[in-house]
Design a protein around this motif. Sequence first.
Motif, PDB file in Angstrom:
ATOM      1  N   SER A  25      15.620  19.216  33.649  1.00  0.00           N
ATOM      2  CA  SER A  25      16.015  17.808  33.559  1.00  0.00           C
ATOM      3  C   SER A  25      15.647  16.953  34.756  1.00  0.00           C
ATOM      4  O   SER A  25      15.802  15.730  34.711  1.00  0.00           O
ATOM      5  CB  SER A  25      17.539  17.728  33.374  1.00  0.00           C
ATOM      6  N   MET A  26      15.151  17.555  35.831  1.00  0.00           N
ATOM      7  CA  MET A  26      14.978  16.777  37.054  1.00  0.00           C
ATOM      8  C   MET A  26      13.954  15.642  36.936  1.00  0.00           C
ATOM      9  O   MET A  26      14.167  14.561  37.494  1.00  0.00           O
ATOM     10  CB  MET A  26      14.647  17.696  38.229  1.00  0.00           C
ATOM     11  N   PRO A  27      12.841  15.799  36.190  1.00  0.00           N
ATOM     12  CA  PRO A  27      11.949  14.642  36.022  1.00  0.00           C
ATOM     13  C   PRO A  27      12.643  13.458  35.340  1.00  0.00           C
ATOM     14  O   PRO A  27      12.416  12.297  35.723  1.00  0.00           O
ATOM     15  CB  PRO A  27      10.809  15.199  35.165  1.00  0.00           C
ATOM     16  N   SER A  28      13.500  13.738  34.375  1.00  0.00           N
ATOM     17  CA  SER A  28      14.228  12.654  33.707  1.00  0.00           C
ATOM     18  C   SER A  28      15.261  12.035  34.633  1.00  0.00           C
ATOM     19  O   SER A  28      15.515  10.827  34.577  1.00  0.00           O
ATOM     20  CB  SER A  28      14.895  13.172  32.433  1.00  0.00           C
ATOM     21  N   HIS A  29      15.875  12.838  35.480  1.00  0.00           N
ATOM     22  CA  HIS A  29      16.780  12.264  36.482  1.00  0.00           C
ATOM     23  C   HIS A  29      16.028  11.326  37.412  1.00  0.00           C
ATOM     24  O   HIS A  29      16.500  10.229  37.731  1.00  0.00           O
ATOM     25  CB  HIS A  29      17.473  13.374  37.280  1.00  0.00           C
ATOM     26  N   ALA A  30      14.849  11.747  37.850  1.00  0.00           N
ATOM     27  CA  ALA A  30      14.049  10.887  38.730  1.00  0.00           C
ATOM     28  C   ALA A  30      13.686   9.572  38.029  1.00  0.00           C
ATOM     29  O   ALA A  30      13.774   8.489  38.626  1.00  0.00           O
ATOM     30  CB  ALA A  30      12.789  11.622  39.175  1.00  0.00           C
ATOM     31  N   GLN A  31      13.297   9.661  36.773  1.00  0.00           N
ATOM     32  CA  GLN A  31      12.961   8.441  36.018  1.00  0.00           C
ATOM     33  C   GLN A  31      14.173   7.535  35.877  1.00  0.00           C
ATOM     34  O   GLN A  31      14.054   6.301  35.977  1.00  0.00           O
ATOM     35  CB  GLN A  31      12.423   8.823  34.644  1.00  0.00           C
ATOM     36  N   SER A  32      15.338   8.124  35.654  1.00  0.00           N
ATOM     37  CA  SER A  32      16.535   7.297  35.493  1.00  0.00           C
ATOM     38  C   SER A  32      16.950   6.661  36.820  1.00  0.00           C
ATOM     39  O   SER A  32      17.432   5.526  36.839  1.00  0.00           O
ATOM     40  CB  SER A  32      17.693   8.119  34.907  1.00  0.00           C
ATOM     41  N   TRP A  33      16.761   7.365  37.929  1.00  0.00           N
ATOM     42  CA  TRP A  33      17.015   6.749  39.233  1.00  0.00           C
ATOM     43  C   TRP A  33      16.090   5.556  39.456  1.00  0.00           C
ATOM     44  O   TRP A  33      16.513   4.507  39.949  1.00  0.00           O
ATOM     45  CB  TRP A  33      16.814   7.774  40.356  1.00  0.00           C
ATOM     46  N   GLN A  34      14.823   5.712  39.090  1.00  0.00           N
ATOM     47  CA  GLN A  34      13.863   4.635  39.262  1.00  0.00           C
ATOM     48  C   GLN A  34      14.263   3.418  38.437  1.00  0.00           C
ATOM     49  O   GLN A  34      14.256   2.272  38.930  1.00  0.00           O
ATOM     50  CB  GLN A  34      12.468   5.107  38.858  1.00  0.00           C
ATOM     51  N   ALA A  35      14.632   3.652  37.179  1.00  0.00           N
ATOM     52  CA  ALA A  35      15.024   2.551  36.304  1.00  0.00           C
ATOM     53  C   ALA A  35      16.312   1.896  36.780  1.00  0.00           C
ATOM     54  O   ALA A  35      16.439   0.655  36.776  1.00  0.00           O
ATOM     55  CB  ALA A  35      15.193   3.065  34.872  1.00  0.00           C
ATOM     56  N   PHE A  36      17.278   2.701  37.202  1.00  0.00           N
ATOM     57  CA  PHE A  36      18.553   2.174  37.676  1.00  0.00           C
ATOM     58  C   PHE A  36      18.349   1.326  38.932  1.00  0.00           C
ATOM     59  O   PHE A  36      18.908   0.236  39.065  1.00  0.00           O
ATOM     60  CB  PHE A  36      19.525   3.316  37.960  1.00  0.00           C
ATOM     61  N   ALA A  37      17.549   1.841  39.867  1.00  0.00           N
ATOM     62  CA  ALA A  37      17.286   1.099  41.103  1.00  0.00           C
ATOM     63  C   ALA A  37      16.613  -0.237  40.807  1.00  0.00           C
ATOM     64  O   ALA A  37      16.956  -1.262  41.400  1.00  0.00           O
ATOM     65  CB  ALA A  37      16.419   1.941  42.039  1.00  0.00           C
ATOM     66  N   ALA A  38      15.654  -0.229  39.877  1.00  0.00           N
ATOM     67  CA  ALA A  38      14.969  -1.474  39.520  1.00  0.00           C
ATOM     68  C   ALA A  38      15.951  -2.483  38.940  1.00  0.00           C
ATOM     69  O   ALA A  38      15.859  -3.694  39.239  1.00  0.00           O
ATOM     70  CB  ALA A  38      13.854  -1.184  38.527  1.00  0.00           C
ATOM     71  N   GLN A  39      16.889  -2.030  38.127  1.00  0.00           N
ATOM     72  CA  GLN A  39      17.894  -2.929  37.561  1.00  0.00           C
ATOM     73  C   GLN A  39      18.723  -3.601  38.648  1.00  0.00           C
ATOM     74  O   GLN A  39      19.212  -4.724  38.460  1.00  0.00           O
ATOM     75  CB  GLN A  39      18.817  -2.164  36.608  1.00  0.00           C
ATOM     76  N   HIS A  40      18.883  -2.925  39.760  1.00  0.00           N
ATOM     77  CA  HIS A  40      19.698  -3.446  40.855  1.00  0.00           C
ATOM     78  C   HIS A  40      18.855  -4.030  41.988  1.00  0.00           C
ATOM     79  O   HIS A  40      19.385  -4.298  43.072  1.00  0.00           O
ATOM     80  CB  HIS A  40      20.626  -2.355  41.379  1.00  0.00           C
ATOM     81  N   GLY A  41      17.556  -4.224  41.726  1.00  0.00           N
ATOM     82  CA  GLY A  41      16.687  -4.852  42.706  1.00  0.00           C
ATOM     83  C   GLY A  41      16.422  -4.021  43.938  1.00  0.00           C
ATOM     84  O   GLY A  41      16.130  -4.572  45.003  1.00  0.00           O
ATOM     85  N   LEU A  42      16.493  -2.714  43.791  1.00  0.00           N
ATOM     86  CA  LEU A  42      16.283  -1.822  44.918  1.00  0.00           C
ATOM     87  C   LEU A  42      14.908  -1.172  44.844  1.00  0.00           C
ATOM     88  O   LEU A  42      14.468  -0.746  43.778  1.00  0.00           O
ATOM     89  CB  LEU A  42      17.345  -0.728  44.936  1.00  0.00           C
ATOM     90  N   SER A  43      14.251  -1.077  45.985  1.00  0.00           N
ATOM     91  CA  SER A  43      12.997  -0.341  46.096  1.00  0.00           C
ATOM     92  C   SER A  43      13.307   0.985  46.772  1.00  0.00           C
ATOM     93  O   SER A  43      13.925   1.008  47.849  1.00  0.00           O
ATOM     94  CB  SER A  43      11.982  -1.127  46.934  1.00  0.00           C
ATOM     95  N   ILE A  44      12.927   2.090  46.143  1.00  0.00           N
ATOM     96  CA  ILE A  44      13.329   3.394  46.672  1.00  0.00           C
ATOM     97  C   ILE A  44      12.125   4.305  46.890  1.00  0.00           C
ATOM     98  O   ILE A  44      11.115   4.206  46.205  1.00  0.00           O
ATOM     99  CB  ILE A  44      14.329   4.093  45.737  1.00  0.00           C
ATOM    100  N   ASP A  45      12.280   5.180  47.870  1.00  0.00           N
ATOM    101  CA  ASP A  45      11.353   6.289  48.093  1.00  0.00           C
ATOM    102  C   ASP A  45      11.908   7.451  47.276  1.00  0.00           C
ATOM    103  O   ASP A  45      12.882   8.096  47.686  1.00  0.00           O
ATOM    104  CB  ASP A  45      11.319   6.611  49.588  1.00  0.00           C
ATOM    105  N   MET A  46      11.314   7.712  46.108  1.00  0.00           N
ATOM    106  CA  MET A  46      11.903   8.663  45.180  1.00  0.00           C
ATOM    107  C   MET A  46      12.043  10.072  45.761  1.00  0.00           C
ATOM    108  O   MET A  46      13.115  10.680  45.660  1.00  0.00           O
ATOM    109  CB  MET A  46      11.114   8.703  43.870  1.00  0.00           C
ATOM    110  N   PRO A  47      11.001  10.652  46.375  1.00  0.00           N
ATOM    111  CA  PRO A  47      11.186  11.996  46.942  1.00  0.00           C
ATOM    112  C   PRO A  47      12.310  12.043  47.973  1.00  0.00           C
ATOM    113  O   PRO A  47      13.088  13.007  48.007  1.00  0.00           O
ATOM    114  CB  PRO A  47       9.818  12.304  47.573  1.00  0.00           C
ATOM    115  N   ASP A  48      12.423  11.004  48.782  1.00  0.00           N
ATOM    116  CA  ASP A  48      13.487  10.976  49.784  1.00  0.00           C
ATOM    117  C   ASP A  48      14.855  10.855  49.124  1.00  0.00           C
ATOM    118  O   ASP A  48      15.810  11.539  49.527  1.00  0.00           O
ATOM    119  CB  ASP A  48      13.273   9.808  50.741  1.00  0.00           C
TER     120      ASP A  48
END
Length: 232
Positions: A25-48
């Motif tokens: 499930s970890m690739p889907s978790h990463a995708q959901s973090w990316q989508a969630f961060a975008a909804q909140h206007g956050l730019s994230i370093d995904m591996p970090d």
Amino acid sequence: MTHSSATLPAVQALIFDMDGTMIDSMPSHAQSWQAFAAQHGLSIDMPDLMRRTTGRNGAECMRELFQRDMPDDEAWTLIADKERLYRELFGPIFTEVAGFKTFSEQALAKGLKVGIGTAGDQDNIAFVLSHLQLPSAPHAVVGGDEGLPGKPEPAIFLEAAKRMDTGASACIVFEDSPFGIEAARRAGMRAVAICSTHTPAQLAGAHVLASVRDYNELMNSKFLENLHVATS
């Protein structure tokens, strides 16, 4: 794959992390973090972010993402939104880590108890168990929303052992993350590294009995057959 053939204390129980260990499930978790961060206007370093959060409970993850203190109710409300995104993404492609169900059933057949110790919340646990349709229910399930600190603290694994009435030294933890491997060490438990998301070197430790890609490798190596299993 590596594993130790040294004489070790008798094993009574196996404790499985969930994401990346039972299910892929970890690739889907990463995708959901990316989508969630975008909804909140956050730019994230995904591996970090994944390095800082994998194994932490939901409230801890939100504080890491937003890099600020926040009340528990706010943190848990936010993580519920993020995890809904995850389930929407992973549900249609739900996949176990290869061989997990067969391996867990073989463990039960040998008289071992099987528990789950995850930082995931009860909604994610219910989601996973409903998709996996395990033939036998786990002896214990401990989630990250039960008031326990997340990994690398050992509390989740220790609680799983307690609910199975099993001492820490008689448990083997199966984990895919560095925080989880460290939590097993702090709990006084042996571990197996499931290298679905990290390398064996990243999951190394003196307490690590084996490093494998999936459970088929463990079964092919006769891992369960070579264990000193406690008998009642």
